[in-house]
Structures are given as structure tokens and as C-alpha cells.
Design an enzyme around this catalytic site. Structure first.
Site, mmCIF file in Angstrom:
data_model
loop_
_atom_site.group_PDB
_atom_site.id
_atom_site.type_symbol
_atom_site.label_atom_id
_atom_site.label_comp_id
_atom_site.label_asym_id
_atom_site.label_seq_id
_atom_site.Cartn_x
_atom_site.Cartn_y
_atom_site.Cartn_z
ATOM 1 N N ASP A 147 0.855 -1.181 0.000
ATOM 2 C CA ASP A 147 0.000 0.000 0.000
ATOM 3 C C ASP A 147 0.896 1.238 0.000
ATOM 4 O O ASP A 147 1.778 1.373 0.861
ATOM 5 C CB ASP A 147 -0.916 0.010 1.223
ATOM 6 C CG ASP A 147 -1.913 1.157 1.180
ATOM 7 O OD1 ASP A 147 -2.969 0.995 0.556
ATOM 8 O OD2 ASP A 147 -1.605 2.220 1.759
ATOM 9 N N ASP A 165 -4.344 2.318 -4.764
ATOM 10 C CA ASP A 165 -2.882 2.393 -4.650
ATOM 11 C C ASP A 165 -2.316 1.157 -3.962
ATOM 12 O O ASP A 165 -1.254 1.208 -3.353
ATOM 13 C CB ASP A 165 -2.470 3.662 -3.902
ATOM 14 C CG ASP A 165 -3.020 3.701 -2.475
ATOM 15 O OD1 ASP A 165 -3.930 2.911 -2.179
ATOM 16 O OD2 ASP A 165 -2.539 4.520 -1.663
#
Length: 661
Positions: A273, A316
């Protein structure tokens, strides 16, 4: 009426293919008919010599042989190709060259016919005894010409017309009833041969048309099949890959993992992440964010072995799957490498603006669903430790994960039978001498895991779709406490309830709170909503809800201040009435100069902005005294009182009436 004729270009192409087929058939037939013609010519020469016409026969045979040789050379002459690299096929023959060769073949057939018409010289105009022989030869050779030239009528017609016309003319010239009848027969024979030649050509062209149309149809179907196969492959690729980065998407990765051979070596899953990515989107726009994602995908592919599966998991987040259960050292090396790779500055961005947190799970089992759950838990733990960290799923997380699963399974039942409780902890003002507020804290004594941390309870409820039922449950008890305070003539005391970022995003909290306050006729200033600094990050998504609450009179407090992302602008935009200093700065403050400086700075900030400041985590008299010396007015902690169920809280207030006077 609509025309169904094929387009001109298609018709022209088909006509060319038919002409090319005719030429190829003509060339093949010449290699059969010309040798026969040469043999018949040689026999005719021998007959001429036998009858004393050897010189004329030799001259005729020599001329005929020259013409036959020229025709053989023409049959072997190359035809110009459209594409010299391809083979000699009808579709690759140049149309102009095809027409030119057919013209030359027809011209040479006409010349050959003229030569054969001079047979009359060898039989005195078909009046000599050898006439029957020559007529037989001519009838055979003309019939053979029609047979051999079935594909292209013009060529045999130009060949037989001079031959048979000369025969008929000579017979008429010689005169006599029988010769006239024979001449008429020859003319009739000529007409029949011409008609037969034309019919044969028509049949050949029809056959060629059908063949070429079928071939074109087959090629068209093959092309369509190839295109459909290619389109299906492309659609399959798109369905399995992320359009932006070209990596596998979620579904593509799951399918790829399911397709891996199963040698029994397990799998290792890393969930990545990006840290700071949202700030990039907010500051530089989504196009810049997309460029970051593309570059992240490139760096992952470049720095991982080719057999490792890499996917953009969503937003993301990225996923990396190793087809084996890596050991601790290998995991540490791989994760550290990826963190270092992502720390390299991105174009146009400052160094350190983008980082990555990694959750890892390695297992001898190949259950990808279980790996995902565990890696996600590890990722959450890694992010809680700060930027550029990785965490490997371990026994502690396993126990925690089991607890969360049990929470998800049992929470509905607990809410229905009131097993979940709302406790209250006093908040004191006047430097710890006067009760001003009560903070509502959710508690659940799980039959297996004991007391469940409120953070886990709130997180699980959001993930399993129970955020709103739990929020309503807590709000009901908070309103009940407010009613109890009213009945005790303590309406000046406020009740604060915590609200998580997911609740703010998923639930219409403003509508629910306002509706309940109005229905129960409770004054809005008695209620305070505590939000975390994580909630304050996304001001745009929460501002409208908080504005509606503050407009109604509900107070807003910012919890755990000092450990997150709050700024002065966010404090003003959110209309914050109170900030609560995180307990990590308060506990043991009497012995920490650094903590005293931090608390002093926050107190000064609150004073300058006109915002009340509460110190959480006061547990000793020394810490209390230090806070008083720093000028802290509002405090909360175990030194004053621990969280208590509602009835115990009421008893505590009654026992400590001096704190509420």
C-alpha cells in the site's frame, strides 16, 4: 429495390482471378496439345514425301515446328507477379500481365491455324488422293484444339477458323456436288466447334467463379475467425489486466494463482500500500497520480524475478505472489528491496513523498483467499507502525484475526441481546476539580476473547456491514445517558461519543443524530462528537456532515491530537471546539521534558485559536500537578475515574456531587 451486386473492386478482383485461372489452364493444356500437333505434323510430312511433295512438306513442317516452338516458349515465359516474394498463384499474378499473355497465346494460336491451313498445298486443294488423310488429320486436330482450349474459347477459335475456312474454300473452288456438300459440312462443323468452345469457356468461368468465391469465403471466414480469436484473446487480456499499469488486476491474479502447478511448496503473498499517494492526488491531480502508479508497476516488474506474479490490487494497493513459501530472511530481503525501490524519488516529486507499507504472509498451503486475509491484517499492522515498514503475519496476528472473525460472527447476536455495553468515563475541567463531560466508550465482553478493544469492534463492524446498527446502538445509550443527566438537573454536562472514519464515510451520521435529538427533545449542545485525525484528513468528505451537526449545536472534538495529520487549517474548517492531547504525551509527563514541551505547544495552539484542550491519560498525581503547572484546564484519566457502565457512572456522580456543583 436495393442492388445486391458485389462492390466494383470485388467484381474486378474476381474477374482477374478467373482470367488467371484461364491462363493457367491454357498453359497446362499446351504442354499436351503441342506435342500431339508436332507428331501429326511429322506424319503429314511423311505422307507428303510419299506423294512426291517432299520439298513443300519440309517447308511446311519447318514453319509449323517454329510456331510450335514459339508457343512452347510462350507457355514457359514468366508472368509478372504482384508480390515477387510470393508464389505463382492466380491471386498473385499481375492482371495486365495475364491479359498480355492471353493475347499472345491467342495470336500464336491464330498463326498456327494459318500454318495448318496451308496443308491444302500438300493435297492439291483437297483434290489429290491423300485428301482423305489430311481431312481426317485436320478434323482431329481442330477437335483437339477445342478440347485443349476449353478454358479460353478465343484461342481455339482463332486456331480452327483459318484451318476449316481454307478447307471449305478449297472444296468450293474445286467444285462438284460432293465437294459442295463436304464444304457445307465443314462450315457446319466449324460453327459447332465454335459454339462448343464458347460453352466450354462459360462452364470453366462458372466453375472458376464458384471456386474463387468459395476460396474467398473460406479466407474471409478464416480471417474473421482469426480476428475473433485475437479479439477474444485481447478481451481476455484486458479482463485479466489493469488498463493503467498493464499488471494483473484482482481477478487476473486470482486466476493466475489458481493456474499455478501445485508442487506443494506453498505461496508467499505480499500486499503493498503506497504511503502518501492520496496527498499526491490532492496536490498534483489524478494524472500525476496515474503516472506514479505506472512507475510503481514498472519498478515492481523490474526488481522482481520474472516468475513472480504482480498485480494492481486496486487504488494504490499492489499484490505480489511468489510460487513458494519464502523463509524469514528471503522475505526480509524482498520486502526491504521493494521499500528501497519505492523510496527512489519519482519525477517532479520530492524524495520521500511516496513510500510503501507491506503486509506479508507465507504459507505451505495454497489457499489464496486465506493468504489475502492474513496479508491484509499484516499490512494493517505495518501501516500502524509508520511509513516504509513491512510486517509478516505471525502468531499474534493469527490470534487477533481469529478474534476479529469471531466478532464478525457474533456481533449481530450481541447487539440483539444487549451484550454490547456503552460505558462512560468522566472528563474534568477547572484543572481536574469539576466534572464537565462524560465520554461514551463501547465495551463488549466476548465469551471467548474477553473484553474486545473498541478499535477492533468498530473496524470489524464497518467491514461486515454492521457499522450503522452499532452506531444506532451506541447513540441510543448515549441519548439515554443524556436523558438521565437531564432528570438529575445536570443538563450542563456534555456526553461525547467517538466516531470512526468509516462511520463518517458510510453512514448519514448527521441525519441520524439530529433526528434522535429532536425526537427525544434533547439539547444538541449536550452532545459532543469526537473524530480522529484520520477522519480530518479527508475534509471534503466529512465537512458537510460536521457542518450540519455544528449548525444544530452539536460540539466537535478532535481526538488523539499530536500523533496524526491535523493542521491549523483543518481545525478551522471543521469548526473544532475541543482537541484532546493523545495519552502518549500525557502519561509520565512529570518525568519527560520533551512531553512537557509538546503539551505546552498544544495548549498554546488551543489558546491562540480559542479551542479547548483536554489532556487524556492522567494516571498519577505527579502528572496532574505538572499539567496544572502548564495551565491545562481539562483532563481525563484513570487518576480521576475509569470507564464505568451507565448505572455505575450515575452512582459515581451522586457520590461526587461536589464535582458537579
Amino acid at each position: 429495390m436495393m442492388s445486391h451486386d458485389p462492390p466494383p473492386t470485388t467484381t474486378m478482383a474476381l474477374q482477374h482471378l478467373i482470367l488467371a485461372d484461364q491462363l493457367m489452364a491454357v498453359r497446362r493444356s499446351m504442354f499436351i496439345s503441342i506435342p500431339v500437333s508436332i507428331i501429326l505434323g511429322l506424319i503429314s510430312l511423311l505422307v507428303a514425301i510419299h506423294y512426291g511433295l517432299g520439298l513443300a512438306g519440309l517447308l511446311w513442317f519447318f514453319t509449323s515446328s517454329l510456331v510450335n516452338a514459339a508457343r512452347m516458349v510462350l507457355c514457359r515465359a514468366p508472368i509478372r507477379l504482384i508480390n515477387p516474394d510470393d508464389g505463382v498463384e492466380p491471386k498473385n499474378l499481375d492482371p495486365a500481365s495475364v491479359r498480355h499473355h492471353l493475347f499472345l497465346q491467342s495470336a500464336m494460336a491464330a498463326i498456327s491455324g494459318v500454318v495448318w491451313s496451308f496443308i491444302a498445298v500438300l493435297c492439291e486443294g483437297y483434290t489429290a488422293p491423300q485428301t482423305v488423310f489430311y481431312l481426317t488429320v485436320l478434323c482431329g486436330i481442330t477437335a483437339g484444339a477445342i478440347t485443349a482450349g476449353f478454358a479460353y474459347a478465343l484461342m481455339p477459335i482463332l486456331y480452327i477458323v483459318p484451318v476449316l475456312s481454307s478447307v471449305a474454300g478449297c472444296l468450293v473452288y474445286a467444285g462438284g456436288f460432293e465437294r459442295y456438300c463436304l464444304a457445307a459440312t465443314i462450315v457446319l462443323y466449324l460453327v459447332a466447334l465454335i459454339r462448343g468452345a464458347r460453352e466450354s469457356e462459360i462452364l470453366f468461368r462458372q466453375s472458376s467463379r464458384l471456386k474463387n468465391e468459395a476460396t474467398a469465403m473460406a479466407e474471409s471466414l478464416k480471417t474473421a475467425k482469426d480476428q475473433a480469436t485475437q479479439a477474444a484473446a485481447e478481451m481476455g487480456h484486458r479482463a485479466a489486466h489493469d488498463a493503467l499499469t498493464g499488471l494483473f488486476n484482482r481477478g487476473g491474479l486470482m486466476h493466475a494463482v489458481a493456474s499455478l502447478p501445485a508442487p506443494g511448496t506453498g505461496l508467499t503473498l505480499m500486499l503493498l500500500d503506497l504511503d502518501g499517494f492520496k496527498l499526491i492526488n490532492d496536490a498534483f491531480g489524478h494524472k500525476a497520480g496515474d503516472k506514479v502508479l505506472v512507475e510503481v508497476g514498472r519498478r515492481l516488474r523490474q526488481n522482481l524475478p520474472g516468475d513472480v506474479l504482480v498485480a494492481r490490487w486496486g487504488g494504490d494497493e499492489f499484490a505480489v505472489v511468489f510460487d513458494c513459501a519464502l523463509g524469514g530472511e528471503a522475505i526480509s530481503t524482498a520486502a526491504t528491496t521493494l521499500i528501497a525501490v519505492m523510496s527512489i524519488p519519482f519525477a517532479t516529486f520530492d524524495a520521500g513523498r511516496i513510500g510503501v507499507s507491506i503486509g506479508v504472509c507465507a504459507s505451505e498451503e495454497r489457499d489464496i483467499d486465506e493468504l489475502l486475509v492474513r496479508a491484509d491484517a499484516a499490512l494493517y499492522r505495518a501501516k500502524s507502525q509508520g511509513r516504509n515498514q513491512f510486517y509478516v503475519f505471525d502468531a499474534d496476528l493469527c490470534s487477533h484475526l481469529e478474534m476479529r472473525r469471531d466478532i464478525e460472527r457474533d456481533l449481530v447476536k450481541a447487539l440483539s441481546n444487549n451484550s454490547v455495553e456503552v460505558w462512560f468515563q468522566p472528563i474534568l475541567g477547572d484543572a481536574g476539580r469539576k466534572l464537565t463531560d462524560l465520554e461514551a466508550l463501547v465495551r463488549w465482553n466476548h465469551p471467548r476473547h474477553g473484553w474486545i478493544p473498541s478499535t477492533d469492534l468498530m473496524a470489524v463492524s464497518s467491514l461486515c456491514g454492521l457499522a450503522e446498527p452499532l452506531f444506532r446502538y451506541i447513540l441510543k445509550d448515549v441519548c439515554a445517558m443524556m436523558q438521565t443527566l437531564q432528570a438529575m438537573n445536570l443538563s450542563h454536562l456534555r456526553v461525547a461519543m467517538n466516531m470512526s472514519p468509516r462511520e463518517m464515510a458510510q453512514i448519514a451520521v448527521d441525519d441520524l443524530i439530529i433526528a434522535n435529538l429532536r425526537r427525544l427533545q434533547l439539547p444538541a449542545p449536550m452532545l459532543e462528537i469526537e473524530i480522529t485525525e484520520e477522519t480530518a484528513k479527508d475534509i471534503r468528505s466529512v465537512q458537510s456532515k460536521l457542518t450540519a451537526l455544528t449548525h444544530e449545536g452539536v460540539r466537535i472534538a478532535l481526538d488523539d491530537f499530536g500523533v496524526g495529520y491535523s493542521s491549523m487549517s483543518s481545525l478551522r474548517q471543521l469548526h473544532v471546539d475541543r482537541i484532546k492531547i493523545d495519552r502518549s504525551f500525557v502519561y509520565g509527563i512529570a518525568g519527560s521534558a520533551d512531553d512537557r514541551n509538546v503539551v505546552q505547544s498544544i495548549l498554546s495552539l488551543g489558546m491562540s485559536l480559542g479551542i479547548e484542550v483536554v489532556a487524556e491519560g492522567v494516571e498519577t498525581k505527579a502528572d496532574l500537578q505538572t499539567l496544572r503547572e502548564l495551565g491545562c484546564v481539562s483532563m481525563q484519566g484513570y487518576y480521576f475515574a475509569r470507564p464505568m457502565p451507565q448505572h455505575e457512572t450515575v452512582d459515581w456522580i451522586k457520590r461526587c456531587r461536589s464535582l458537579v456543583q
